[in-house]
Design a protein around this motif. Structure first.
Motif, PDB file in Angstrom:
ATOM      1  N   ARG A 103       0.185  -5.247  -1.738  1.00  0.00           N
ATOM      2  CA  ARG A 103       0.172  -5.078  -0.255  1.00  0.00           C
ATOM      3  C   ARG A 103       0.506  -3.702   0.192  1.00  0.00           C
ATOM      4  O   ARG A 103      -0.297  -3.213   1.069  1.00  0.00           O
ATOM      5  CB  ARG A 103       1.321  -6.050   0.496  1.00  0.00           C
ATOM      6  CG  ARG A 103       1.140  -5.897   1.865  1.00  0.00           C
ATOM      7  CD  ARG A 103       2.318  -6.868   2.328  1.00  0.00           C
ATOM      8  NE  ARG A 103       1.664  -8.103   2.655  1.00  0.00           N
ATOM      9  CZ  ARG A 103       1.969  -9.380   1.998  1.00  0.00           C
ATOM     10  NH1 ARG A 103       3.074  -8.978   1.270  1.00  0.00           N
ATOM     11  NH2 ARG A 103       1.699 -10.463   2.187  1.00  0.00           N
ATOM     12  N   GLU A 104       1.280  -3.111  -0.642  1.00  0.00           N
ATOM     13  CA  GLU A 104       1.439  -1.711  -0.283  1.00  0.00           C
ATOM     14  C   GLU A 104       0.292  -0.681  -0.685  1.00  0.00           C
ATOM     15  O   GLU A 104      -0.204   0.207  -0.178  1.00  0.00           O
ATOM     16  CB  GLU A 104       2.858  -1.039  -1.041  1.00  0.00           C
ATOM     17  CG  GLU A 104       3.928  -1.587  -0.378  1.00  0.00           C
ATOM     18  CD  GLU A 104       5.214  -1.134  -1.135  1.00  0.00           C
ATOM     19  OE1 GLU A 104       5.092  -0.017  -1.612  1.00  0.00           O
ATOM     20  OE2 GLU A 104       6.080  -1.674  -1.172  1.00  0.00           O
ATOM     21  N   ALA A 105      -0.071  -0.842  -1.853  1.00  0.00           N
ATOM     22  CA  ALA A 105      -1.418  -0.382  -2.361  1.00  0.00           C
ATOM     23  C   ALA A 105      -2.655  -0.335  -1.590  1.00  0.00           C
ATOM     24  O   ALA A 105      -3.287   0.665  -1.209  1.00  0.00           O
ATOM     25  CB  ALA A 105      -1.669  -0.813  -3.780  1.00  0.00           C
ATOM     26  N   VAL A 138      -2.815  -9.794   4.925  1.00  0.00           N
ATOM     27  CA  VAL A 138      -3.207  -8.462   5.060  1.00  0.00           C
ATOM     28  C   VAL A 138      -4.802  -8.300   5.649  1.00  0.00           C
ATOM     29  O   VAL A 138      -5.472  -8.894   5.073  1.00  0.00           O
ATOM     30  CB  VAL A 138      -3.184  -7.825   3.494  1.00  0.00           C
ATOM     31  CG1 VAL A 138      -3.749  -6.336   3.756  1.00  0.00           C
ATOM     32  CG2 VAL A 138      -1.907  -7.774   2.825  1.00  0.00           C
ATOM     33  N   ALA A 145      -7.093   1.052  -4.325  1.00  0.00           N
ATOM     34  CA  ALA A 145      -5.757   0.495  -4.770  1.00  0.00           C
ATOM     35  C   ALA A 145      -5.540   0.420  -6.141  1.00  0.00           C
ATOM     36  O   ALA A 145      -4.510   0.541  -6.552  1.00  0.00           O
ATOM     37  CB  ALA A 145      -5.916  -1.078  -4.210  1.00  0.00           C
ATOM     38  N   GLY A 178      -2.723  -1.164   1.757  1.00  0.00           N
ATOM     39  CA  GLY A 178      -2.330  -0.311   2.966  1.00  0.00           C
ATOM     40  C   GLY A 178      -2.621   0.956   2.787  1.00  0.00           C
ATOM     41  O   GLY A 178      -3.041   1.605   3.596  1.00  0.00           O
ATOM     42  N   GLU A 179      -2.004   1.763   1.598  1.00  0.00           N
ATOM     43  CA  GLU A 179      -2.269   3.045   1.317  1.00  0.00           C
ATOM     44  C   GLU A 179      -3.884   3.399   1.098  1.00  0.00           C
ATOM     45  O   GLU A 179      -4.241   4.400   1.946  1.00  0.00           O
ATOM     46  CB  GLU A 179      -1.623   3.504   0.067  1.00  0.00           C
ATOM     47  CG  GLU A 179      -1.616   5.069  -0.216  1.00  0.00           C
ATOM     48  CD  GLU A 179      -0.759   5.466  -1.322  1.00  0.00           C
ATOM     49  OE1 GLU A 179      -0.984   6.426  -1.858  1.00  0.00           O
ATOM     50  OE2 GLU A 179       0.279   4.605  -1.855  1.00  0.00           O
ATOM     51  N   ALA A 224       3.508  -8.287  -3.401  1.00  0.00           N
ATOM     52  CA  ALA A 224       4.257  -6.741  -2.405  1.00  0.00           C
ATOM     53  C   ALA A 224       3.789  -5.397  -2.906  1.00  0.00           C
ATOM     54  O   ALA A 224       3.331  -4.709  -1.828  1.00  0.00           O
ATOM     55  CB  ALA A 224       5.879  -6.821  -2.729  1.00  0.00           C
ATOM     56  N   VAL A 225       3.700  -5.294  -4.103  1.00  0.00           N
ATOM     57  CA  VAL A 225       3.079  -4.122  -4.693  1.00  0.00           C
ATOM     58  C   VAL A 225       1.533  -3.994  -4.294  1.00  0.00           C
ATOM     59  O   VAL A 225       1.225  -2.637  -3.777  1.00  0.00           O
ATOM     60  CB  VAL A 225       3.343  -3.815  -6.099  1.00  0.00           C
ATOM     61  CG1 VAL A 225       2.670  -2.596  -6.805  1.00  0.00           C
ATOM     62  CG2 VAL A 225       4.822  -3.759  -6.557  1.00  0.00           C
ATOM     63  N   ARG A 260      -5.529   3.500   4.493  1.00  0.00           N
ATOM     64  CA  ARG A 260      -5.174   4.744   5.218  1.00  0.00           C
ATOM     65  C   ARG A 260      -5.901   6.010   4.529  1.00  0.00           C
ATOM     66  O   ARG A 260      -6.524   6.785   5.398  1.00  0.00           O
ATOM     67  CB  ARG A 260      -3.832   5.002   5.005  1.00  0.00           C
ATOM     68  CG  ARG A 260      -2.891   4.030   6.035  1.00  0.00           C
ATOM     69  CD  ARG A 260      -1.523   4.369   6.287  1.00  0.00           C
ATOM     70  NE  ARG A 260      -0.615   4.462   4.844  1.00  0.00           N
ATOM     71  CZ  ARG A 260      -0.266   3.194   4.558  1.00  0.00           C
ATOM     72  NH1 ARG A 260      -0.374   2.163   5.009  1.00  0.00           N
ATOM     73  NH2 ARG A 260       0.504   3.286   3.326  1.00  0.00           N
TER      74      ARG A 260
END
Length: 116
Positions: free
Chosen positions: A99-101, A56, A18, A103-104, A96-97, A107
């Protein structure tokens, strides 16, 4: 100097991914980051109040109940050290940023592990 913040704790592998994702972004998106001396987790400092809505999977967010966290060369938590210390990063990462990082990163790790 002290700041009021919450701390999102994640496994080190996901946290390091992340951090890489955030640092590759177009903005200075990553704030202060702690790692434990055992290397098992990373802690991202996030704005106060984040813990109330953090959901998360695979991470926890600990609130500080408005108590300040000292910003000094020494990390605020015994048994930890700065990965991104004061002076090298913004104070807090946007939740928010982050959370996205995260998640990426999850994956990417899942895809890498499935190729073994």
């Amino acid at each position: 100097m002290e700041i009021s913040c919450d701390v999102v704790t994640v496994p080190a592998r996901q946290g390091l991914e992340a951090v890489d994702i955030l640092r590759r972004g177009t903005a200075e998106a990553v704030g202060l980051v702690l790692h434990d001396d055992g290397g098992g987790t990373l802690g991202f400092l996030v704005p106060p109040g984040t813990a109330e809505a953090w959901d998360v999977p695979g991470s926890t967010c600990t609130g500080t109940d408005g108590r300040g966290t000292p910003l000094a060369p020494e990390p605020p938590v015994e048994g930890s050290d700065w990965l991104l210390p004061p002076g090298e990063a913004d104070l807090a990462t946007d939740p928010a940023v982050l959370r996205e990082a995260l998640g990426e990163a999850a994956r990417m790790i899942k895809a890498a592990d499935s190729c073994r």
